[in-house]
Design a protein around this motif. Structure first.
Motif, mmCIF file in Angstrom:
data_model
loop_
_atom_site.group_PDB
_atom_site.id
_atom_site.type_symbol
_atom_site.label_atom_id
_atom_site.label_comp_id
_atom_site.label_asym_id
_atom_site.label_seq_id
_atom_site.Cartn_x
_atom_site.Cartn_y
_atom_site.Cartn_z
ATOM 1 N N UNK A 13 34.514 60.424 67.471
ATOM 2 C CA UNK A 13 34.106 59.011 67.506
ATOM 3 C C UNK A 13 35.089 58.145 66.731
ATOM 4 N N UNK A 14 35.580 58.666 65.605
ATOM 5 C CA UNK A 14 36.564 57.915 64.819
ATOM 6 C C UNK A 14 37.855 57.723 65.610
ATOM 7 N N UNK A 15 38.270 58.736 66.350
ATOM 8 C CA UNK A 15 39.479 58.612 67.166
ATOM 9 C C UNK A 15 39.294 57.560 68.257
ATOM 10 N N UNK A 71 41.474 59.989 57.144
ATOM 11 C CA UNK A 71 40.211 59.306 56.857
ATOM 12 C C UNK A 71 39.053 60.274 56.676
ATOM 13 N N UNK A 72 38.990 61.299 57.516
ATOM 14 C CA UNK A 72 37.927 62.292 57.407
ATOM 15 C C UNK A 72 38.057 63.081 56.105
ATOM 16 N N UNK A 73 39.294 63.470 55.754
ATOM 17 C CA UNK A 73 39.517 64.220 54.505
ATOM 18 C C UNK A 73 39.115 63.381 53.294
ATOM 19 N N UNK A 77 50.559 60.222 63.652
ATOM 20 C CA UNK A 77 49.843 59.793 64.853
ATOM 21 C C UNK A 77 48.497 59.182 64.482
ATOM 22 N N UNK A 78 47.852 58.570 65.462
ATOM 23 C CA UNK A 78 46.500 58.055 65.238
ATOM 24 C C UNK A 78 45.550 59.200 64.887
ATOM 25 N N UNK A 79 45.744 60.331 65.541
ATOM 26 C CA UNK A 79 44.906 61.492 65.232
ATOM 27 C C UNK A 79 45.059 61.899 63.772
ATOM 28 N N UNK A 80 46.286 61.812 63.254
ATOM 29 C CA UNK A 80 46.518 62.185 61.863
ATOM 30 C C UNK A 80 45.976 61.135 60.894
ATOM 31 N N UNK A 81 45.934 59.874 61.322
ATOM 32 C CA UNK A 81 45.280 58.859 60.482
ATOM 33 C C UNK A 81 43.781 59.129 60.396
ATOM 34 N N UNK A 82 43.190 59.519 61.512
ATOM 35 C CA UNK A 82 41.774 59.892 61.497
ATOM 36 C C UNK A 82 41.565 61.121 60.620
ATOM 37 N N UNK A 83 42.469 62.078 60.721
ATOM 38 C CA UNK A 83 42.386 63.292 59.897
ATOM 39 C C UNK A 83 42.401 62.931 58.419
ATOM 40 N N UNK A 87 39.489 49.427 59.860
ATOM 41 C CA UNK A 87 38.180 49.341 60.503
ATOM 42 C C UNK A 87 37.563 50.713 60.699
ATOM 43 N N UNK A 88 38.352 51.675 61.143
ATOM 44 C CA UNK A 88 37.860 53.040 61.352
ATOM 45 C C UNK A 88 37.493 53.696 60.024
ATOM 46 N N UNK A 89 38.320 53.491 59.009
ATOM 47 C CA UNK A 89 38.008 54.034 57.682
ATOM 48 C C UNK A 89 36.675 53.485 57.173
ATOM 49 N N UNK A 90 36.376 52.231 57.503
ATOM 50 C CA UNK A 90 35.103 51.660 57.064
ATOM 51 C C UNK A 90 33.924 52.389 57.707
ATOM 52 N N UNK A 91 34.042 52.744 58.977
ATOM 53 C CA UNK A 91 32.985 53.521 59.618
ATOM 54 C C UNK A 91 32.842 54.894 58.969
ATOM 55 N N UNK A 92 33.961 55.480 58.570
ATOM 56 C CA UNK A 92 33.939 56.797 57.943
ATOM 57 C C UNK A 92 33.448 56.746 56.499
#
Length: 326
Positions: A26-28, A222-224, A214-220, A262-267
């Motif tokens: 969902x974050x991606x 954020x999740x970490x 990558x965007x995937x790594x930015x999400x990674x 914005x994505x980090x805020x959701x996380x």
């Protein structure tokens, strides 16, 4: 009226406000959305729901500059890089105190002592502890520190002196980390973050975007970060400095910045998300947009080896958009 193509953003916003976590998938999807306005609107709603409409304002002092033995490719202070910067040993108590006093007078509510170390030698650590004592005894300002890797004993000592928050950034995702540093591991950084929390200090831990990840790594990333449950996450935007491998790699779009924050805020719905290094260059005065897109903190007055906005200009900006300081 909701845009049906972006309805998933509203649904995820409701999910987060109801106390549920979003998934990496969902974050991606969020970080890849083209509907920046809806992402910003929903991220801002999450921010105000959990933290109100206020901003944390912090200033830094580079209390010991350069000659760091680590090979972080983005860093002007690494001894592996040849960036033309002022290099100096640990500053005197008086100079550190003067900067703290100046930070308080500028209107900042926190002051961070930063030093370029892998970990400070014992004499320097004691010197820093004495500076903290002096500031805490004379000024009503939160004192934060960033001194590299920590032992539990040292972290507890800082806590006993009244330090509020310890900064130790993850910098990037685990899968990208060996592209930017080889002299220590990602796990070393995670370990210090955990030690900081075990000692009872608040944790400040963030990263840098725009280094080729990558965007995937930015999400990674954020999740970490979300798994560490930091109190504050500074989001830096790469400035490709002369003498570093990233020289001339100096562009990340405002859209990408908003997508990431914005994505980090959701996380991390309750964390202080702070727009930090590089904002003056990459946002070009559009900080207001990001402070209505999930961010609720700024660093003002300059960074470690680069200049920043004048605090008076930043406070004027906050007043213009109706956001008060914490």
């Amino acid at each position: 009226m909701r845009n049906l193509k972006s309805d998933f953003i509203y649904r995820l916003k409701d999910k987060v406000i109801e106390g549920n976590k979003i998934t990496s998938e969902e974050a991606l999807k969020l970080i890849s959305t083209k509907d920046i306005n809806v992402l910003a609107e929903c991220a801002n709603k999450i921010t105000t729901t959990f933290s109100g409409d206020s901003v944390d304002v912090e200033t830094l002092i580079n209390a010991k500059s350069g000659r760091c033995p680590e090979d972080c490719s983005f860093c002007a202070q690494s001894s592996f890089n040849s960036t033309p910067i002022d290099k100096y040993p640990l500053l005197s108590h008086d100079k550190i105190f003067e900067q703290a006093e100046r930070a308080l007078q500028s209107g900042a509510n926190s002051f961070c002592i930063v030093c370029a170390y892998k970990a400070p030698p014992e004499d320097d650590f004691e010197h820093i502890c004495e500076s903290i004592k002096i500031i805490r005894s004379k000024l009503k300002i939160d004192v934060n520190v960033s001194l590299g890797f920590m032992t539990l004993e040292r972290a507890k000592r800082l806590k006993s002196l009244g330090v509020k928050r310890y900064n130790h950034n993850l910098e990037t995702s685990k899968s990208f980390f060996n592209k930017i540093c080889t002299t220590h591991s990602y796990e070393d950084r995670i370990n210090t973050a955990k030690i900081v929390k075990e000692a009872g200090l608040e944790l400040c831990s963030g990263g840098i975007i725009g280094m080729g990840e990558t965007k995937e790594q930015r999400v990674e990333l954020g999740v970490a970060l979300s798994e560490l449950q930091p109190d504050e996450v500074p989001v830096n935007m790469l400035l490709g400095r002369e003498g570093t491998p990233h020289y001339n790699n100096n562009f990340i779009s405002e859209k990408e910045i908003i997508q990431t924050i914005g994505t980090f805020r959701f996380l991390m719905p309750k964390t202080i998300l702070k727009i930090a290094g590089g904002r003056e260059v990459h946002l070009k005065g559009d900080d207001k947009k990001v402070l209505r897109a999930g961010a609720n903190g700024i660093i003002t007055g300059g960074y470690l080896t680069t200049e920043g906005n004048k605090p008076s200009d930043d406070f004027k900006m906050l007043k213009e958009i109706g956001i008060k300081q914490r």
